[in-house]
Design an enzyme around this catalytic site. Structure first.
Site, short mmCIF file in Angstrom:
data_model
loop_
_atom_site.label_atom_id
_atom_site.label_comp_id
_atom_site.label_asym_id
_atom_site.label_seq_id
_atom_site.Cartn_x
_atom_site.Cartn_y
_atom_site.Cartn_z
N HIS A 139 0.85 -1.18 0.00
CA HIS A 139 0.00 0.00 0.00
C HIS A 139 0.89 1.24 0.00
O HIS A 139 2.00 1.23 0.55
CB HIS A 139 -0.92 -0.01 1.23
CG HIS A 139 -2.19 -0.76 1.02
ND1 HIS A 139 -3.25 -0.72 1.89
CD2 HIS A 139 -2.56 -1.59 0.01
CE1 HIS A 139 -4.24 -1.48 1.43
NE2 HIS A 139 -3.84 -2.02 0.29
N GLU A 151 0.90 4.01 1.61
CA GLU A 151 1.32 4.55 2.91
C GLU A 151 2.47 3.74 3.48
O GLU A 151 3.43 4.30 4.03
CB GLU A 151 0.14 4.52 3.89
CG GLU A 151 -1.03 5.42 3.49
CD GLU A 151 -2.06 4.71 2.63
OE1 GLU A 151 -1.71 3.72 1.95
OE2 GLU A 151 -3.23 5.16 2.64
N CYS A 199 -5.95 2.57 5.28
CA CYS A 199 -6.76 1.41 5.64
C CYS A 199 -6.37 0.92 7.04
O CYS A 199 -5.45 1.44 7.67
CB CYS A 199 -6.61 0.30 4.60
SG CYS A 199 -5.03 -0.58 4.70
N CYS A 254 -2.64 -0.21 7.15
CA CYS A 254 -1.70 0.92 7.14
C CYS A 254 -1.80 1.72 8.44
O CYS A 254 -0.78 2.24 8.93
CB CYS A 254 -1.98 1.83 5.95
SG CYS A 254 -1.58 1.06 4.38
ZN LIG Z 1 -3.52 0.55 3.39
#
Ligand SMILES: [Zn+2]
Length: 146
Positions: free
Chosen positions: A54, A56, A84, A87
């Site tokens: 991801h 981040e 999310c 993360c």
């Molecule tokens: Zn994420």
């Protein structure tokens, strides 16, 4: 201050566009310390066939390597989409001071969902939750999906 937020969010949007062009979700993130970008992340879950890519987490990886420290407590994370749940765990572990997002994402988000890990105060070693700022260049971030 707000102009700074927009400046860094524009960079996130550009990274999100790159992610979208290669077939990943159009998410981009940067980590800023003392006015400098020290980490950038391009969403790559599909490209790498690995959900942990991801944007981040990629930005945090780059920042921790740049600082040679996993303590990012003097840093701000900018990201096009609400981080999310996964993360958000990493953000709290890194003790990031401020999280600036373009748009919230609802049910899988770490802020506006039923699992608001970004706001949690029950896990002692995470310390104080980060300051959260939403809605920076929100239209640009929503536009990434068109
Ligand atoms: Zn994420």
């Amino acid at each position: 201050m707000n102009k700074d937020h927009e400046f860094y969010m524009h960079r996130c949007v550009a990274l999100g566009i790159l992610a979208g062009h290669r077939g990943d979700s159009p998410v981009g993130s940067v980590i800023v310390k003392d006015g400098h970008i020290i980490g950038e992340g391009i969403e790559g879950g599909k490209t790498n066939m690995d959900i942990t890519f991801h944007a981040e987490i990629e930005a945090i990886r780059h920042a921790t390597h740049a600082l040679k420290s996993q303590d990012l407590s003097d840093c701000t994370l900018y990201t096009t989409h609400e981080p999310c749940i996964m993360c958000s765990y990493v953000i709290r572990h890194a003790k990031i001071n401020t999280v600036v997002m373009g748009m919230t994402t609802g049910e899988i988000g770490g802020y506006s969902s039923l699992y608001p890990i970004l706001k949690d105060t029950s896990i002692k070693h995470w310390g104080t939750p980060p300051t959260i700022i939403t809605g920076i260049l929100e239209d640009h971030c929503r536009g990434l999906h068109k």
